[in-house]
Design an enzyme around this catalytic site. Structure first.
Site, short mmCIF file in Angstrom:
data_model
loop_
_atom_site.label_atom_id
_atom_site.label_comp_id
_atom_site.label_asym_id
_atom_site.label_seq_id
_atom_site.Cartn_x
_atom_site.Cartn_y
_atom_site.Cartn_z
N HIS A 120 0.85 -1.19 0.00
CA HIS A 120 0.00 0.00 0.00
C HIS A 120 0.89 1.24 0.00
O HIS A 120 2.07 1.17 0.31
CB HIS A 120 -0.90 0.02 1.25
CG HIS A 120 -0.11 0.19 2.52
ND1 HIS A 120 0.59 -0.84 3.11
CD2 HIS A 120 0.14 1.27 3.29
CE1 HIS A 120 1.20 -0.40 4.18
NE2 HIS A 120 0.96 0.89 4.32
N ASP A 158 0.74 5.19 1.81
CA ASP A 158 0.03 5.83 2.92
C ASP A 158 -0.73 7.04 2.39
O ASP A 158 -0.28 7.73 1.48
CB ASP A 158 1.03 6.26 4.01
CG ASP A 158 1.66 5.04 4.70
OD1 ASP A 158 1.12 3.93 4.56
OD2 ASP A 158 2.68 5.22 5.38
N HIS A 218 4.77 0.19 -0.06
CA HIS A 218 5.51 -0.60 0.92
C HIS A 218 4.63 -1.70 1.49
O HIS A 218 3.40 -1.67 1.36
CB HIS A 218 6.09 0.28 2.02
CG HIS A 218 5.10 1.17 2.71
ND1 HIS A 218 4.60 2.32 2.14
CD2 HIS A 218 4.50 1.07 3.92
CE1 HIS A 218 3.75 2.89 2.97
NE2 HIS A 218 3.65 2.14 4.07
N ARG A 251 7.94 -8.61 15.49
CA ARG A 251 8.35 -7.30 14.97
C ARG A 251 7.34 -6.26 15.46
O ARG A 251 6.13 -6.48 15.43
CB ARG A 251 8.38 -7.35 13.44
CG ARG A 251 8.79 -6.05 12.85
CD ARG A 251 9.18 -6.15 11.37
NE ARG A 251 9.48 -4.80 10.96
CZ ARG A 251 8.58 -3.95 10.50
NH1 ARG A 251 7.34 -4.34 10.30
NH2 ARG A 251 8.91 -2.72 10.22
C1 OGA Z 1 1.61 1.29 8.10
C2 OGA Z 1 2.88 0.68 7.70
C3 OGA Z 1 4.86 -0.50 8.25
C4 OGA Z 1 5.46 -1.28 9.36
O1 OGA Z 1 1.21 1.12 9.28
O2 OGA Z 1 0.99 1.93 7.23
O3 OGA Z 1 3.22 0.75 6.57
O4 OGA Z 1 6.64 -1.47 9.32
N1 OGA Z 1 3.62 0.05 8.61
O5 OGA Z 1 4.74 -1.70 10.25
NI NI Z 2 2.11 2.22 5.50
#
Ligand code: OGA
Ligand code: NI
Length: 360
Positions: A228, A230, A285, A295
């Protein structure tokens, strides 16, 4: 299960907004969480080692140029020497782990309802996929107190203090980086009048998202967070020392964002991409999971006041760079994203942009 989770479980409307799974007790990947590779819109889940995402020291005199180059090429970078105290980063990581380590029943006391944006649950994007992601989240807008009291009726003060301090620090850092980004494009405050850091009358909007990616029995077939971009102007992500976050580059495919101690990851969001008429990429990403380490990530999404129109800056429009997008408010854009997900940006393309610069 207590009565809260029972009532949610029985209501199909709520199904996509709760975690149907107790990750701590699940030893094999259930079918509900198994992603066929064909569902991955970009390609294979495997990747080879690539060029790395830039890590920029904010005290470097060249930082502005490096930021511009990273935004043009990647739509993302990492920053060090950002002035967020390491103690605060450790504390937010501790509080995030503490929250997700609670028993599922307790976390469900703060579950996000479908009409609401805050609390415990899956990200909105979950509704676009037939499979569940292997992660859980907790969303905060403004004060964390109400949800924190649901989780810890007698012990919420530390959690709230850390979150409020973190929100304040991240807002300041975001505004600093946004300022550098505008400056790197030769834009002045006059050019981006809607960007008014610390302006009292219409404050900027921010959302804090705590994410947990539990250890996974079969990481090669699970998705932590689907690809996605942001919707924000800028997102700042702090991740613990565990890899999983990846950024997509056309020429390279998925590139891992290597954890760097105390660094913060910066993602250019859709609104910033619009505001600079496509000069800066908004990074696609995703997050993958692993078999051995939880994580944790803390994402801070920053946007303009919800009803302020963002439009491509006219200084960045010329015959070679026609206007790409029509004006849009963050509220309008979030509504479009909630329906069209990754196609939302395409939908606000300026229809008259066949090479003309009609607004000039
Ligand atoms: C999000 C995102 C990435 C992560 O919350 O939009 O891309 O590393 N998170 O959790
Ligand atoms: Ni994100």
């Amino acid at each position: 299960m207590n009565s809260v989770s029972e009532s949610f479980k029985n209501n199909p409307l709520h199904f996509k907004h709760i975690i149907p799974l107790d990750f701590n007790t699940t030893l094999t990947l259930p079918d509900s969480h198994t992603w066929p590779l064909s569902l991955d819109p970009i390609g294979s889940l495997t990747h080879v080692q690539h060029e790395a995402l830039p890590v920029i020291d904010l005290t470097n005199p060249e930082a502005i140029t490096l930021i511009r180059q990273a935004c043009e090429k990647w739509g993302a970078f990492q920053v060090t020497n950002h002035d967020i105290p390491v103690k605060l980063l450790n504390e937010i990581e501790f509080q995030t782990k503490r929250l997700f380590a609670l028993p599922l029943n307790q976390k469900l006391l703060a579950v996000r309802s479908p009409e609401d944006c805050t609390g415990y649950g899956l990200p909105r994007m979950s509704t676009f996929f037939s499979k569940f992601i292997w992660s859980e989240g907790f969303t905060v807008m403004g004060s964390p107190v109400d949800h924190a009291c649901q989780l810890w009726p007698h012990d919420h003060v530390n959690f709230c203090n850390v979150l409020v301090e973190y929100q304040k620090e991240l807002e300041t850092l975001t505004e600093k980086i946004l300022g550098l980004m505008f400056k790197s494009l030769g834009l002045t405050q006059e050019d981006v009048k809607w960007f008014k850091p610390n302006n009292g009358s219409k404050p900027p909007q921010a959302v804090l998202q705590l994410n947990s990616y539990p250890v996974c029995p079969d990481p090669s077939r699970a998705m932590g967070l689907a690809p996605h971009t942001d919707s924000s102007l800028l997102t700042l992500i702090y991740q613990n020392n565990t890899s999983g976050l990846q950024v997509y580059r056309d020429s390279l495919g998925w590139v891992p964002v290597k954890p760097v101690t105390a660094a913060v990851v910066v993602m250019v969001g859709d609104l910033m991409h619009i505001a600079c008429n496509g000069r800066f990429k908004c990074a696609l990403h995703r997050a993958l999971v692993n078999k051995t380490h939880i994580r944790i990530s803390i994402a801070h999404f920053y946007g303009p006041p919800r009803d302020v129109e963002i439009s491509p800056c006219l200084k960045l429009v010329d015959p070679d760079h026609p206007i790409l997008y029509r004006p849009v408010t963050w509220k309008e854009y979030l509504d479009a994203k909630a329906i069209h997900f990754n196609n939302a940006l395409e939908l606000i393309r300026d229809k008259n942009n066949s090479g003309c610069t009609h607004l000039l």
